[in-house]
Structures are given as C-alpha cells and as structure tokens.
Design an enzyme around this catalytic site. Structure first.
Site, mmCIF file in Angstrom:
data_model
loop_
_atom_site.group_PDB
_atom_site.id
_atom_site.type_symbol
_atom_site.label_atom_id
_atom_site.label_comp_id
_atom_site.label_asym_id
_atom_site.label_seq_id
_atom_site.Cartn_x
_atom_site.Cartn_y
_atom_site.Cartn_z
ATOM 1 C CG HIS A 70 11.780 34.182 -20.848
ATOM 2 N ND1 HIS A 70 12.430 32.965 -20.932
ATOM 3 C CD2 HIS A 70 10.456 33.900 -20.824
ATOM 4 C CE1 HIS A 70 11.544 31.991 -20.956
ATOM 5 N NE2 HIS A 70 10.325 32.528 -20.903
ATOM 6 C CD GLU A 182 3.921 32.100 -20.691
ATOM 7 O OE1 GLU A 182 2.942 32.719 -21.161
ATOM 8 O OE2 GLU A 182 4.825 31.622 -21.398
#
Length: 332
Positions: A70, A182
């Site tokens: 990201h 994550e």
C-alpha cells in the site's frame, strides 16, 4: 539462458495458528508437502556447458502475481521516526496521506503505460482502509461518471481522501480477503473497521469471502509471531491455486510480504533470495511467477493442442529405428 527456480515446501505443521477459524476456513488444507515456486529469468553471458540446467514447467501450472505494498499511510509517517508510534490509537485503520495518494497516481500511470492494467484478471486486497484506497486508486476505472448502472469502486472522499468517486467501469474485479492482512494484533493501525462500513465506502469491492462483519482476528494484547505470519502467507499463496485467474495483483502490507517471502528462495543463488525477500517500499510493485509443482491446481491448459488431427502414422524417427533393429535381429 538459465532459469533460477525458487521453491518452498510447507508441510501440514506449518499451518498451525493462534488466529480464529475465520482464517483457517478460508482455504482447504493443502496436500502434504504441497509446493509453490517463484521463477526468475536471467540471461547467461555464454552458452558453456557449466551453465545450470534450465527448468521447464507447463504454462497452465503457473500464475503471474503482482505484489503491491500500500501507499504511505498516516501511521507510516510517525512510525518511521519512532516504532512505538504504531501503538497510537489515533492510527486505527490508518488512511493514506496526501503523499500516499501521489504514490497511487504514479503507480497507476505505470500499470497503464506498461500495459499491465489490461493483463490483470483479478485484484486481491487486504480489507484495511489504506490497502483498499491503494487498490481502487491504482486499478480502478478512468474517473466516475454519474451513470446509474455503474457502481463506484470508491465513494467520494472515502477515508478523508478528498478524492472524487472512483469508477468500476472496465476495471478488473477487486476481491477483499482476510489472510493477506498485515501482522495481526496490538497495533491499532492494523485493526479493521466493520465490513458494513467498508461496503458503504467501497460499493463495488467484493467482500463476500469475509465471514465476520466485525474484526475477530485482531487482538489488543497478543501479536502474531513472525512464523505465524509466514505460515499464513504460504497458506494464502496456496489458496491462489483454487482461483481460475492466471494474472493476479495483490495489494497488501510490508510485514505480510516480508515474512512470507523471507521463507522462499532457499534453493536459489543468495542474491536472488535477497532480491525476493527485501522489504517493499510504499506503493512498490514487484511481479513474480508462482509454479504449481504439487498439482494442487486442476485447470487444464488453454493453449496446448493434442496434435495428430486427423489421426495417422507419425512414429518418431528413433521409434522407427528401434523397430527396424528389432526386425533385423529377428530375421538373423
């Protein structure tokens, strides 16, 4: 020409995890020692006999994956200065910074100018605000029109982005899944909001594979071990073989990518292993190939052709030679 193959095996004990059943039920248990490979192509300076033997794999047992971290999130700004900043509750489900959106715009230009945009069959995204913003910003349609029959990928100003709505017109499908999230636990920036909220902000993103509306995976006091993240990552890669798509972009996170790829490439040159396992920068894209050596996938080839149509005699020359030898010895 030589092909360096980076393979990894993951026996069943690699898939034990303290995470909830929401992750365990995501993918079926892979067969024992199921194996995936990354392939990297390099050109040899000469054609001497000491060059490594090339490796060949059927094309239909390969997938191309484009791994994307990201863009810069608000948590990265302070976290890069002081790691303890990741504990700040103000960074809950952190959104992209203005700089992060610039990074998205630059990567979007690259995937279009390189022709990659037209090749991608599917975009898989971690269900967190920063990854969703990155995925729709990079792979979304060209501007939103007010056509009632086109559902936007992102509503205007989603996540305080100050961005107009992003269209789903002509964009590849975007699918959100939990296993590429994550490193789970403790850090508020890695806790997601409810799927209901995301569906409002990202109407055309597919959230159907996420079982729980609320985040049942993140724990305020327990953080996943690095080994658990790696096992989850390998399980996620193995799940890709249940998909029909052959070219897939995956928008995910630095920790997830680092711990997953770090366990790959032990059978490669050390520099190749280092290249695979290095940390991703914000909004970095790397393209790799995974190879199904365990026959976990079952899709037939779409390009192979059976030959001998119409049928007829076509014995190879060596088979004909063998037959002549047999006849000669029997007549002696």
């Amino acid at each position: 020409m030589s092909i360096t193959t980076i393979s990894f095996n993951f026996p069943s004990h690699c898939f034990s995890s303290s995470s909830s059943s929401a992750l365990r039920s995501f993918s079926a248990t892979p067969p024992p020692l199921s194996s995936l490979c990354f392939s990297s192509l390099s050109i040899s300076s000469d054609m001497d006999s000491t060059a490594p033997t090339p490796s060949l794999f059927p094309l239909h047992r390969c997938k191309t994956i484009h791994l994307v971290r990201h863009a810069q999130g608000i948590h990265n700004v302070e976290g890069d200065k002081n790691y303890k900043a990741y504990l700040n509750p103000d960074f809950f489900d952190a959104q992209l910074t203005p700089l992060g959106w610039q990074q998205v715009d630059n990567l979007r230009k690259h995937v279009h100018s390189s022709g990659l945009y037209k090749k991608i069959d599917l975009v898989i995204v971690s269900p967190l605000l920063r990854t969703l913003q990155t995925a729709v910003g990079v792979f979304g349609g060209e501007g939103y029109t007010d056509r009632m029959d086109i559902v936007p990928l992102m509503a205007a100003n989603a996540g305080n982005s100050e961005r107009p709505a992003i269209s789903s017109l002509d964009a590849p499908p975007i699918l959100a899944v939990e296993p590429c999230r994550e490193h789970l636990g403790v850090h508020p920036c890695d806790k997601r909001r409810s799927i209901s909220e995301y569906q409002y902000l990202f109407p055309a993103v597919d959230f159907s594979l996420i079982e729980s509306d609320e985040d049942v995976l993140w724990n305020a006091t327990v953080r996943e071990t690095k080994e658990e993240v790696a096992a989850r990552g390998l399980k996620f890669l193995n799940w890709l073989w249940t998909r029909q798509e052959k070219e897939i972009a995956i928008v995910t996170h630095s920790g997830f990518l680092f711990h997953t790829l770090k366990v790959c490439g032990d059978d490669c040159h050390p520099l190749v292993k280092k290249e695979i396992g290095k940390h991703f920068a914000n909004c970095e894209l790397r393209s790799m190939v995974i190879i199904d050596k365990s026959m976990a996938g079952s899709d037939p080839s779409t390009t192979n052709y059976p030959g001998k149509i119409p049928s007829g005699l076509d014995h190879p020359s060596d088979a004909a030679d063998d037959k002549n030898l047999e006849n000669g010895s029997s007549n002696s």
